[in-house]
Design a protein around this motif. Structure first.
Motif, mmCIF file in Angstrom:
data_model
loop_
_atom_site.group_PDB
_atom_site.id
_atom_site.type_symbol
_atom_site.label_atom_id
_atom_site.label_comp_id
_atom_site.label_asym_id
_atom_site.label_seq_id
_atom_site.Cartn_x
_atom_site.Cartn_y
_atom_site.Cartn_z
ATOM 1 N N VAL A 1 0.843 -1.166 -0.002
ATOM 2 C CA VAL A 1 -0.040 -0.012 -0.098
ATOM 3 C C VAL A 1 0.833 1.226 0.082
ATOM 4 O O VAL A 1 1.842 1.272 0.882
ATOM 5 C CB VAL A 1 -0.964 -0.078 1.435
ATOM 6 C CG1 VAL A 1 -1.848 1.228 1.117
ATOM 7 C CG2 VAL A 1 -1.720 -1.148 1.315
ATOM 8 N N GLN A 2 0.724 2.133 -1.230
ATOM 9 C CA GLN A 2 1.590 3.124 -1.172
ATOM 10 C C GLN A 2 3.041 2.939 -1.092
ATOM 11 O O GLN A 2 3.799 3.881 -0.292
ATOM 12 C CB GLN A 2 1.047 4.405 -0.212
ATOM 13 C CG GLN A 2 -0.351 4.649 -0.609
ATOM 14 C CD GLN A 2 -0.826 5.868 0.475
ATOM 15 O OE1 GLN A 2 -0.148 6.401 1.314
ATOM 16 N NE2 GLN A 2 -2.093 6.462 0.085
ATOM 17 N N GLY A 3 3.656 2.158 -1.642
ATOM 18 C CA GLY A 3 4.879 1.597 -1.792
ATOM 19 C C GLY A 3 5.384 1.208 -0.204
ATOM 20 O O GLY A 3 6.637 0.807 -0.037
ATOM 21 N N THR A 4 4.628 0.648 0.550
ATOM 22 C CA THR A 4 5.007 -0.036 1.767
ATOM 23 C C THR A 4 4.456 -1.283 1.846
ATOM 24 O O THR A 4 3.102 -1.655 1.587
ATOM 25 C CB THR A 4 4.477 0.824 2.944
ATOM 26 O OG1 THR A 4 4.855 2.255 2.971
ATOM 27 C CG2 THR A 4 4.972 0.208 4.409
ATOM 28 N N THR A 5 5.170 -2.323 2.171
ATOM 29 C CA THR A 5 4.722 -3.689 2.248
ATOM 30 C C THR A 5 4.608 -4.253 3.728
ATOM 31 O O THR A 5 5.259 -4.032 4.411
ATOM 32 C CB THR A 5 5.728 -4.671 1.732
ATOM 33 O OG1 THR A 5 6.149 -4.185 0.566
ATOM 34 C CG2 THR A 5 5.631 -6.173 1.728
ATOM 35 N N HIS A 6 3.175 -4.604 3.890
ATOM 36 C CA HIS A 6 2.805 -4.981 5.059
ATOM 37 C C HIS A 6 2.645 -6.729 5.194
ATOM 38 O O HIS A 6 1.890 -7.154 4.286
ATOM 39 C CB HIS A 6 1.569 -4.283 5.666
ATOM 40 C CG HIS A 6 1.519 -3.006 5.822
ATOM 41 N ND1 HIS A 6 1.788 -2.509 6.749
ATOM 42 C CD2 HIS A 6 1.221 -2.001 4.821
ATOM 43 C CE1 HIS A 6 1.720 -1.099 6.786
ATOM 44 N NE2 HIS A 6 1.526 -0.952 5.471
ATOM 45 N N CYS A 7 3.314 -7.347 5.925
ATOM 46 C CA CYS A 7 3.195 -8.823 6.016
ATOM 47 C C CYS A 7 2.809 -9.446 7.132
ATOM 48 O O CYS A 7 3.107 -8.830 8.392
ATOM 49 C CB CYS A 7 4.501 -9.383 5.805
ATOM 50 S SG CYS A 7 5.319 -8.969 3.985
ATOM 51 N N THR A 8 1.681 -10.292 7.198
ATOM 52 C CA THR A 8 1.089 -10.781 8.373
ATOM 53 C C THR A 8 1.229 -12.326 8.253
ATOM 54 O O THR A 8 1.353 -12.870 7.003
ATOM 55 C CB THR A 8 -0.303 -10.299 8.724
ATOM 56 O OG1 THR A 8 -1.025 -10.838 7.298
ATOM 57 C CG2 THR A 8 -0.326 -8.938 8.796
ATOM 58 N N CYS A 9 1.126 -13.033 9.349
ATOM 59 C CA CYS A 9 0.809 -14.474 9.436
ATOM 60 C C CYS A 9 -0.569 -15.169 10.038
ATOM 61 O O CYS A 9 -1.100 -14.421 10.505
ATOM 62 C CB CYS A 9 2.177 -15.138 10.387
ATOM 63 S SG CYS A 9 3.643 -14.526 9.638
#
Length: 447
Positions: free
Chosen positions: A212-220
């Motif tokens: 989102v908007q150049g930022t990567t969010h990773c969850t498990c």
């Protein structure tokens, strides 16, 4: 011939004798006076005879009534069948006068009322029938962190608030994520994509990443966490290790087994996992017939197992014993001149208890009471050596009752035997002795 006639004849004979010897015969007045005395004597004898007949009739009626009562009692010398309380069980089958029946509740219930009832001479059971009341496991508010408790039979379950998990909502649900700046991401401020990841077995899962908007969010997924610097890979969380010694307590009461994305609790042999998935409950091998006891043995359920016991009456010189119930032996009557026989115990009763390891002490384990005391004094004493006295003592709770007390915890597995002697005395002279043998099976575990 009546007595009065005989008297008249006698008087006439005497008159003839008087004439023969030249003496005057008694006058008519004298004869009438004698006859009146004889009449009074006869009346007195008649009244006494009538009263004796009346007394004899009364005694005969009393004997007939007593014989009828004894005949009636001989046809019914037992108390009516005593049922176990709902959600409970009964120990003892004899319904004869003087015999005692113990009442227990199933796990998860507590007894309200007397622990035992005795068949009385009136052919009725002593006291009132007790009841088994459900124990409210939620009374102690076991659910933490806003969880809601639901009471169940012999257990409880918690509905946890959001963000908490575990049997008592004691464990926070881990949430793991990373934020990375991706300079090659799309220039559109609303651009979003899911990055693919690799997986290697059930303990490794791909992460879920969104740009989102150049930022990567990773969850498990729940139960997994980002593995090191590789944001695309999630590895399983070992909850058993992570929460082993946490402030909220252990996840499992016995053993914790880590699984992919979670964990499960296991119990030792002889136990089942409860509905909450955390605790262990004993399997009653006697009730479920999961035992190999023979017909001449009695199955005693213990925590984590069972015991097959057989009661044989003791062999003591100068006395013989007969089994009057599966757990009781009584002495046969002694000859009048056999003093050695009269000094032996009148009866032996056997009781078996199952307890957990390291049971808190002091604690009352068993009570012994006199049903119909004959003397003026009852004396209770503990038989056995130093090992028995290390863990037990006997105290008097009232004039007719003694209680076996556990004074120090016992580490299981172990089997302890204690003998309580109750003596009846009259002016310090022994009238009878009664031995109660209590065998305590101590389990290996504390639950």
């Amino acid at each position: 011939m009546s007595v009065s006639t005989a008297v008249v004849i006698t008087l006439l004979c005497l008159c003839s004798l008087y004439s023969t010897f030249g003496q005057d015969c008694p006058s008519r007045k004298e004869i009438q006076g004698t006859l009146k005395q004889v009449q009074k004597l006869l009346s007195a004898h008649e009244a006494s005879y009538t009263q004796s007949l009346r007394n004899l009739k009364k005694k005969i009626n009393l004997l007939q009534s007593s014989a009828a009562k004894q005949t009636t009692r001989a046809t019914n010398t037992t108390c009516p069948k005593l049922d176990a309380p709902v959600n409970g069980r009964k120990l003892g089958r004899s319904q004869n006068v003087g015999h005692e029946v113990h009442l227990l509740c199933d796990p998860g219930y507590e007894l309200v009322g007397a622990e035992s009832r005795v068949c009385q001479e009136s052919l009725t059971w002593s006291g009132q029938q007790p009841t088994c009341r459900d124990i409210n496991e939620c009374a102690s508010s076991p659910c933490m962190n806003g969880g809601t408790c639901a009471d169940e039979v012999n257990q409880f379950s918690c509905v946890c608030a959001k963000g908490w998990a575990g049997a008592t909502c004691q464990s926070p649900v881990p949430t793991f994520f990373v934020t990375m700046t991706n300079t090659s991401a799309a220039t559109s401020p609303a651009a979003a994509a899911t990055l693919p990841g690799a997986t290697n077995g059930p303990f490794v899962r791909p992460s879920r990443c969104t740009i989102v908007q150049g930022t990567t969010h990773c969850t498990c997924e729940p139960g997994y966490t980002i593995s090191g610097r590789d944001s695309n890979t999630c590895t399983d969380i070992d909850e058993c290790e992570l929460f082993h010694n946490g402030q909220a307590g252990r996840l499992c009461l016995h053993a914790c087994v880590n699984t992919a994305g979670g964990y499960r609790c296991s119990c030792p042999v002889g136990y089942d996992v409860t509905r909450d998935g955390r605790s262990c409950k004993d399997i009653d091998e006697c009730a479920t017939r999961q035992n190999n006891c023979t017909k001449d043995q009695t199955c005693i359920n213990t925590y984590g197992g069972y015991q097959c016991v057989r009661v044989d009456c003791p062999k003591i010189p100068n006395a013989t014993y007969v089994k009057t119930s599966p757990m009781r032996c009584e002495r046969n009557p002694c000859p009048v001149d056999n003093k050695a026989c009269s000094q032996t115990p009148n009866s032996f009763s056997y009781h078996y208890l199952s307890v957990v390891s390291n049971l808190s002490a002091p604690r009352v384990m068993f009570r012994v009471s006199a049903l119909r005391p004959m003397g003026d004094t009852l004396r209770f004493s503990l038989l056995g050596g130093r090992q028995v006295r290390r863990h037990f003592t006997v105290q008097r709770s009232d004039r007719l009752t003694g209680q076996l007390m556990l004074v120090s915890p016992v580490q299981g597995p172990a089997t302890l035997e204690a003998e309580v002697e109750m003596s009846e005395l009259e002016d310090r002279m022994q009238l009878g002795r009664y031995i109660t043998k209590v065998t305590m099976f101590v389990s290996q575990y504390e639950f």
